[in-house]
Design a protein around this motif. Structure first.
Motif, PDB file in Angstrom:
ATOM      1  N   TYR A  98      55.102 -12.312  82.304  1.00 14.52           N
ATOM      2  CA  TYR A  98      56.452 -12.482  81.764  1.00 14.52           C
ATOM      3  C   TYR A  98      56.367 -12.412  80.241  1.00 14.52           C
ATOM      4  N   ASN A  99      56.879 -11.310  79.697  1.00 10.79           N
ATOM      5  CA  ASN A  99      56.931 -11.106  78.241  1.00 10.79           C
ATOM      6  C   ASN A  99      55.556 -11.274  77.584  1.00 10.79           C
ATOM      7  N   ASP A 151      60.327 -10.095  85.782  1.00  8.33           N
ATOM      8  CA  ASP A 151      61.518  -9.562  85.107  1.00  8.33           C
ATOM      9  C   ASP A 151      61.420  -9.710  83.586  1.00  8.33           C
ATOM     10  N   SER A 152      60.306  -9.249  83.027  1.00  9.35           N
ATOM     11  CA  SER A 152      60.108  -9.304  81.581  1.00  9.35           C
ATOM     12  C   SER A 152      61.196  -8.524  80.843  1.00  9.35           C
ATOM     13  N   THR A 153      61.464  -8.962  79.611  1.00  9.62           N
ATOM     14  CA  THR A 153      62.500  -8.318  78.798  1.00  9.62           C
ATOM     15  C   THR A 153      61.941  -7.691  77.529  1.00  9.62           C
ATOM     16  N   ASP A 154      60.612  -7.709  77.360  1.00  6.07           N
ATOM     17  CA  ASP A 154      60.014  -7.226  76.107  1.00  6.07           C
ATOM     18  C   ASP A 154      59.228  -5.933  76.275  1.00  6.07           C
ATOM     19  N   THR A 160      63.072  -8.541  90.281  1.00 10.61           N
ATOM     20  CA  THR A 160      64.092  -7.852  89.502  1.00 10.61           C
ATOM     21  C   THR A 160      65.370  -8.688  89.446  1.00 10.61           C
ATOM     22  N   ASN A 161      65.899  -8.836  88.229  1.00 12.79           N
ATOM     23  CA  ASN A 161      67.127  -9.616  87.984  1.00 12.79           C
ATOM     24  C   ASN A 161      66.961 -11.094  88.342  1.00 12.79           C
ATOM     25  N   GLN A 219      66.875 -14.943  87.987  1.00  9.28           N
ATOM     26  CA  GLN A 219      67.647 -15.824  87.110  1.00  9.28           C
ATOM     27  C   GLN A 219      66.869 -17.075  86.702  1.00  9.28           C
TER      28      GLN A 219
END
Length: 250
Positions: free
Chosen positions: A45-46, A71-74, A99-100, A102
């Protein structure tokens, strides 16, 4: 160590030299030792800044890798996909389970890891190792890769490995660069928290093994008949990699 020697009545002059460990288990693997087929189990994760270095090291140690990205955002997942294309068969990425997502769900993550571990064991994989993306692992024998070390452990009748944690730090005012973190961050302290002293994160995994990982967060692999190797392997931990990264992560 000096205080321990004092308590045991060992002359202080002894502690000024080099500490040597001997014994049957301490002997390095014979030169003809065949590496054990080993799979690293990872969640990410990130971790885009360090994931490449972590995977490169695991590959060099003779390990293949299965990872679930949370669901990493980086850009971590995209980097993982690129590495999987560059090293066919060495890295398997599960990007869809979370995926997605929360919220963090440890149960789902460990269930996914163990499902793949059982599949890999059915296909001939002998050892598993839980690893985080911000860790560098090594065996207690210089120059002996993990896969060979695990084979040595098994040959001595053991089926699990514990690790010593060394937490590496950046220094005040340090400007981080693109150099490997092992070079940039040479300063460390040994783990202090209770969990740092229980790091049984590698084990021999025959098909059908009933193993519990979730209760300890993967830090203490529990299964019937476990025999932990008496020498600890090394876990180099890089949890905070510069001031900006530390602020974002915390």
């Amino acid at each position: 160590f000096h205080a321990l020697c004092h308590d045991l009545g060992i002359p202080p002059a002894f502690t000024g030299g080099t500490l040597a460990l001997s014994g049957f288990e301490a002997a390095p693997p014979p030169a003809n030792t065949q590496p054990a087929k080993t799979l690293a189990l990872m969640t990410t994760y990130n971790e885009a800044d360090i994931i490449g270095q972590c995977l490169e090291h695991l590959f060099s140690q003779g390990l293949d890798v299965f990872t679930v990205d949370d669901d990493s955002t980086d850009g971590t997942a995209e980097k993982l996909e690129a590495i999987a294309r560059s090293f066919p068969g060495r890295l398997i990425l599960d990007r869809h389970t979370r995926t997605n997502a929360q919220f963090f769900d440890r149960g789902i993550l460990f269930s996914t890891l163990l499902s793949h571990a059982n599949l890999a064991a059915a296909n001939g994989c002998e050892w598993m190792m839980c690893v985080d993306a911000d860790e560098i692992r090594s065996s207690p024998w210089p120059g002996v890769p993990l896969a060979t070390a695990f084979a040595r452990v098994a040959s001595l009748g053991y089926n699990a490995v514990d690790f010593t944690v060394a937490d590496f730090r950046f220094v005040k005012g340090q400007r981080m660069t693109s150099e490997p973190f092992e070079i940039q961050m040479p300063l460390f302290e040994f783990g202090r928290r209770h969990g740092h002293f229980i790091q049984i994160k590698a084990w021999r995994h025959p098909p059908g093994l009933d193993i519990a990982l979730e209760p300890s967060g993967g830090h203490d692999a529990h299964f019937a008949g476990r025999r932990v190797f008496p020498l600890k392997f090394l876990l180099k931990h890089y949890p905070l990699r510069g001031l900006e990264h530390a602020r974002k992560k915390i």
